[in-house]
Design an enzyme around this catalytic site. Structure first.
Site, PDB file in Angstrom:
ATOM      1  N   ASP A   1       9.179  -6.599   9.186  1.00 27.40           N
ATOM      2  CA  ASP A   1      10.411  -6.754   9.960  1.00 27.40           C
ATOM      3  C   ASP A   1      10.641  -8.174  10.466  1.00 27.40           C
ATOM      4  O   ASP A   1      11.574  -8.417  11.229  1.00 27.40           O
ATOM      5  CB  ASP A   1      10.406  -5.795  11.156  1.00 27.40           C
ATOM      6  CG  ASP A   1       9.168  -5.952  12.027  1.00 27.40           C
ATOM      7  OD1 ASP A   1       8.101  -6.239  11.474  1.00 27.40           O
ATOM      8  OD2 ASP A   1       9.264  -5.768  13.253  1.00 27.40           O
TER       9      ASP A   1
ATOM     10  N   ASP B   1      -6.230  -8.345  13.942  1.00 27.44           N
ATOM     11  CA  ASP B   1      -5.804  -9.696  14.290  1.00 27.44           C
ATOM     12  C   ASP B   1      -6.548 -10.224  15.519  1.00 27.44           C
ATOM     13  O   ASP B   1      -7.026 -11.357  15.538  1.00 27.44           O
ATOM     14  CB  ASP B   1      -4.289  -9.741  14.511  1.00 27.44           C
ATOM     15  CG  ASP B   1      -3.777  -8.595  15.378  1.00 27.44           C
ATOM     16  OD1 ASP B   1      -4.590  -7.780  15.860  1.00 27.44           O
ATOM     17  OD2 ASP B   1      -2.548  -8.496  15.578  1.00 27.44           O
TER      18      ASP B   1
ATOM     19  N   ASP C   1       4.764  -9.516   8.925  1.00 24.40           N
ATOM     20  CA  ASP C   1       5.012  -8.082   8.812  1.00 24.40           C
ATOM     21  C   ASP C   1       6.412  -7.856   8.253  1.00 24.40           C
ATOM     22  O   ASP C   1       7.236  -8.785   8.216  1.00 24.40           O
ATOM     23  CB  ASP C   1       4.870  -7.405  10.180  1.00 24.40           C
ATOM     24  CG  ASP C   1       3.405  -7.218  10.580  1.00 24.40           C
ATOM     25  OD1 ASP C   1       2.527  -7.378   9.705  1.00 24.40           O
ATOM     26  OD2 ASP C   1       3.150  -6.921  11.764  1.00 24.40           O
TER      27      ASP C   1
ATOM     28  N   ASP D   1       0.827  -1.214   0.000  1.00 24.28           N
ATOM     29  CA  ASP D   1       0.000   0.000   0.000  1.00 24.28           C
ATOM     30  C   ASP D   1       0.860   1.264   0.000  1.00 24.28           C
ATOM     31  O   ASP D   1       0.373   2.349   0.323  1.00 24.28           O
ATOM     32  CB  ASP D   1      -0.895   0.021   1.244  1.00 24.28           C
ATOM     33  CG  ASP D   1      -2.101  -0.908   1.121  1.00 24.28           C
ATOM     34  OD1 ASP D   1      -2.230  -1.566   0.077  1.00 24.28           O
ATOM     35  OD2 ASP D   1      -2.902  -0.977   2.075  1.00 24.28           O
TER      36      ASP D   1
END
Length: 488
Positions: free
Chosen positions: A146, A237, A144, A89
């Site tokens: 990282d 989540d 994610d 995005d």
């Protein structure tokens, strides 16, 4: 006199709720210890590996996207059964960079797809939902930007879907930069407690646990059955986790499968992450607890654990209330000699601190090599963690109140800088928020207020709360200094 009753009443209520919460946490510690004694039965590999889609939700991640894609491309899994979705995005220069990196994966024969949305509707939840529409896999792994899963990560997780009612397999987070700074040490300290004591304890007790937004796998049919990803909370989540478990799906938690990730090194980044988690939890309490309460399949104890699970972040509000009222309490105690019994009872409620210490000590022992354990190191880390957590209580209380009163706000992602060593190469990079707000001014005022609390102990000759006030002074002082002067 009436004001004295109100102050003591609010103070007592807050301490009582914190005590109940600490007792439930203590039960999770007991569950954790019982779970450790159980022999783990090995899970056999499936005769045929199922198709898996790995979703990578991204937003302006130019510093870590290359590391991420290189890592994911090395997953040891049949290539014909693996799809990688880069759900980007991004609105900055990282968009073109990420698209080029994805093309390079495709050129290597990897089944990778670059998916870009023109708008960020529903933020991360919206991106995951968009990718799910065209996902080839029967199972959806999510990471994610990282996170750095080990090569055999899928082969360690997918076999645990050996029963048709298993909807999620969640792994434990590791930390590539645990020892970088005080800030990363205390974040790791808190997360270790959650991923060891809370997740294992709830799972062993048959209570609801949660998918942690990353480093886990969903069965695609579970997502659809639970109502798909929804963007009406900041913690999509936790929301989907509760909706799925209310539908009867089971979650499997793998304590021994560790997925390393990068902790925020910038205070502003840690603040935004905390704000999102705390507000999202409060939003989920509003959205889902009524359904939990009305469920005929849950025991009273599971409902109680779910209540405090969803209200976990709201403890910051109570801690801030106790902290602010603690100074007037000194003067009321000094003036109202006939209320001694009340104050003895309130002092006894302080045993909740002992329960918290025991819980964090249990997780600390598990994480650190026993030969290098030090009680003094642990106590120092515990005091530092709780002090700074209290220093963040104003910021987190605003998040909690916004969540409970349904004030909507944007999903602000936590910036990552590709940090895995004790270097300062991240300094000067973009994505760092340096804006000050009125909340920062309130934190400075509270720093002064709790210094006055120490002076009040001298005036009243009551030193029972001195350690508490010293921690508050340190916590608000640390947060104020890091915010205003170092701005990092």
């Amino acid at each position: 006199m009436i004001l004295d009753y109100i102050i003591v009443g609010l103070y007592s209520f807050a301490l009582l709720v914190i005590l109940i919460y600490s007792l439930l946490q203590l039960q999770l510690v007991v569950n954790y210890k019982k779970a450790k004694k159980q022999k783990v039965k090995p899970v056999a590999y499936p005769t045929q590996w199922p198709k898996v889609t790995v979703q990578l939700p991204l937003y302006n991640e130019k510093y870590v996207v290359k590391r991420l894609l290189e890592n994911i491309s090395k997953l040891d899994y049949p290539s014909s059964k693996l799809e990688i979705q880069v759900l980007d995005d991004s609105t900055d220069s990282s968009k073109a960079y990420t698209e080029q990196l994805t093309k390079e994966l495709v050129e290597k024969g990897i089944n990778a797809k670059y998916i870009h949305r023109a708008n960020r509707k529903n933020f991360k939840a919206g991106a995951l939902k968009e990718g799910l529409k065209i996902a080839e896999g029967d199972f959806i792994a999510i990471f994610d930007a990282d996170f750095l899963p080990q090569r055999d990560w899928l082969k360690k997780t997918i076999p645990h879907f050996n029963k048709p009612n298993v909807g999620v397999v969640q792994t434990r987070w590791g930390h590539v930069n645990r020892t970088y700074s005080i800030l990363t040490k205390i974040q790791a300290f808190a997360l270790d407690f959650h991923f060891l004591i809370e997740q294992v304890g709830r799972s062993f007790g048959g209570h609801f646990i949660n998918f942690n937004g990353t480093a886990g796998v969903w069965r695609k049919t579970c997502i659809a059955d639970a109502g798909d990803w929804q963007g009406d909370t900041l913690t999509e989540d936790l929301d989907l986790s509760y909706r799925a478990q209310l539908k009867g799906w089971k979650f499997t938690y793998l304590k021994d499968v560790v997925t390393p990730a990068e902790l925020p090194v910038v205070l502003s980044a840690a603040r935004s992450q905390q704000f999102r988690w705390n507000k999202g939890a409060a939003e989920n309490f509003r959205k889902n607890f009524k359904s939990v309460l009305q469920s005929k399949d849950l025991s009273f104890l599971s409902k109680l654990h779910s209540c405090f699970h969803l209200l976990n972040s709201s403890m910051f509000l109570l801690i801030l209330l106790v902290a602010i009222l603690s100074i007037p309490i000194l003067y009321i105690k000094f003036q109202q000699g006939s209320w001694d019994v009340v104050f003895y009872i309130l002092a006894a409620m302080g045993i909740s601190t002992v329960f918290f210490i025991y819980g964090y000590w249990t997780s600390y022992k598990e994480i650190h090599n026993r030969s290098s354990l030090s009680i003094l190191k642990f106590i120092g880390l515990f005091i530092t963690f709780f002090s700074i957590a209290m220093g963040l209580s104003v910021h987190n209380t605003v998040a909690i109140l916004e969540g409970h009163f349904n004030k909507k706000s944007a999903f602000i992602r936590t910036p990552k800088f590709d940090i895995s060593s004790d270097t300062d190469t991240w300094k000067g990079k973009t994505y760092i928020n340096k804006k000050l707000s009125i909340l920062n001014g309130i934190e400075v005022l509270l720093f002064g207020y709790f210094i006055y609390g120490l002076y009040s102990a001298y005036l009243t000759q009551d030193f029972g709360l001195v350690i508490f006030h010293l921690m508050l002074v340190f916590g608000f002082g640390f947060i104020s200094f890091k915010t205003i002067f170092s701005n990092a």
